[in-house]
Write a protein that holds these residues in place. Structure first.
Motif, PDB file in Angstrom:
ATOM      1  N   ALA A  20      -4.140   3.998   2.166  1.00 55.04           N
ATOM      2  CA  ALA A  20      -4.271   2.595   2.544  1.00 55.04           C
ATOM      3  C   ALA A  20      -5.716   2.126   2.444  1.00 55.04           C
ATOM      4  O   ALA A  20      -5.991   0.995   2.031  1.00 55.04           O
ATOM      5  CB  ALA A  20      -3.743   2.392   3.961  1.00 55.04           C
ATOM      6  N   LEU A  44       0.452  -0.999  -1.064  1.00 55.64           N
ATOM      7  CA  LEU A  44       0.055  -0.783   0.325  1.00 55.64           C
ATOM      8  C   LEU A  44       1.276  -0.733   1.238  1.00 55.64           C
ATOM      9  O   LEU A  44       1.324   0.063   2.183  1.00 55.64           O
ATOM     10  CB  LEU A  44      -0.889  -1.903   0.772  1.00 55.64           C
ATOM     11  CG  LEU A  44      -1.425  -1.814   2.202  1.00 55.64           C
ATOM     12  CD1 LEU A  44      -2.358  -0.620   2.347  1.00 55.64           C
ATOM     13  CD2 LEU A  44      -2.151  -3.107   2.579  1.00 55.64           C
ATOM     14  N   GLY A  68      -0.468   3.517   7.211  1.00 51.45           N
ATOM     15  CA  GLY A  68      -1.795   2.963   7.418  1.00 51.45           C
ATOM     16  C   GLY A  68      -2.618   3.765   8.404  1.00 51.45           C
ATOM     17  O   GLY A  68      -2.098   4.283   9.388  1.00 51.45           O
TER      18      GLY A  68
END
Length: 309
Positions: free
Chosen positions: A223, A245, A250
């Motif tokens: 990420a 993404l 993340g």
């Protein structure tokens, strides 16, 4: 004095009878004589080097190419190939001193495809002592098809070009940088990978896209590699980076950056599709800050954000 120095020995002169007017024929006869003698005839080697030098210095590119290709064909057919190759290398060593090969620079830079291919035949024949001059000429070439072809030629010769391409990544010329990214992809290895990965944060959107093209299917992107491009106002970056993404997990820094974009008015300019992808990514990543943002948005007066969540 030069005429005396360049004159072959009488026995060589005799064997060259009938080959005195055509440089190509003279060169081929000398190659054959050199290989037949096992490279032991210094006079033959010297004369062969002088004939190639005459073609080079005179810009006789087509003849130089023909002689180079024919020489390589003869070497391929030689019984003692390594010994024959060494004999020819020794004969051509005279071309590798000083800056003699730089006479090709203009044609390498902007010559036609046909002329470049003539020079390529000669470059394939040159001994390893020529590598230093060849790399220097590569560094002087402008970006374009000829430079790409030169890189391929030097790679065929086994010349390590990773450091050259890393320097090209620092160029102000975007074409230089994107060409270096592609070449590093061909070279491979950890150093090349790290150098290309850094280009995902380059100031030019074209460079970032070129880096993504090279890395997307080859490494596990993170990420942190992708989020910085979402902060760009360039929609092309968002169209490529945002869907990738959305498939990743993340980290804390990436989540903070994405939440910062969502908390500002930036998201409202992304369009419904992209804003929804961003919000879905925030929800999927979760975390205390994400939950706070979602609760705040649900109770906010902004209808765009509330409906999106």
């Amino acid at each position: 004095a030069r005429g005396q120095r360049d004159s072959p020995a009488p026995e060589v002169e005799a064997e060259l009878e009938g080959f005195t007017t055509d440089l190509w024929q003279r060169a081929m006869r000398l190659v054959a004589m050199l290989i037949e003698s096992g490279g032991a005839r210094t006079g033959v080697a010297n004369l062969l080097g002088q004939i190639f030098a005459e073609m080079l210095d005179g810009g006789r590119w087509e003849m130089l190419a023909a002689a180079s290709k024919a020489t390589r064909d003869i070497l391929e057919a030689a019984e003692e190939r390594s010994q024959a190759r060494q004999a020819v290398d020794n004969a051509l060593a005279v071309l590798c001193s000083g800056e003699r090969l730089f006479v090709m620079q203009d044609e390498l830079d902007g010559g036609s495809p046909a002329v470049f291919e003539w020079l390529a035949e000669f470059i394939r024949l040159l001994p390893k002592e020529a590598n230093r001059q060849l790399v220097i000429m590569l560094t002087r070439m402008p970006p374009g098809p000829n430079q790409v072809r030169m890189i391929e030629l030097l790679a065929e010769r086994g010349i390590e070009l990773t450091e050259f391409h890393k320097r090209q990544l620092r160029s102000r010329n975007v074409m230089h940088v994107t060409a270096a990214i592609k070449s590093l992809g061909v070279i491979g290895g950890t150093v090349a990978l790290v150098a290309r990965r850094e280009m995902l944060r380059h100031g030019s959107w074209r460079v970032r896209l070129a880096a993504l093209d090279e890395l997307e299917d080859r490494v596990n992107l993170e990420a942190a590699d992708l989020v910085p491009s979402l902060m760009s106002s360039n929609h092309r970056l968002r169209e490529r980076f945002l869907p990738l993404l959305a498939e990743l997990d993340g980290d804390e820094l990436a989540a903070e950056t994405l939440l910062g974009l969502a908390s500002s008015d930036e998201l409202e300019d992304w369009g419904e599709e992209h804003s929804q992808i961003a919000l879905q990514t925030i929800v999927r990543w979760g975390g205390e800050r994400s939950d706070e943002y979602l609760l705040k948005t649900i109770t906010a007066s902004n209808p765009f954000r509330r409906s999106g969540v």
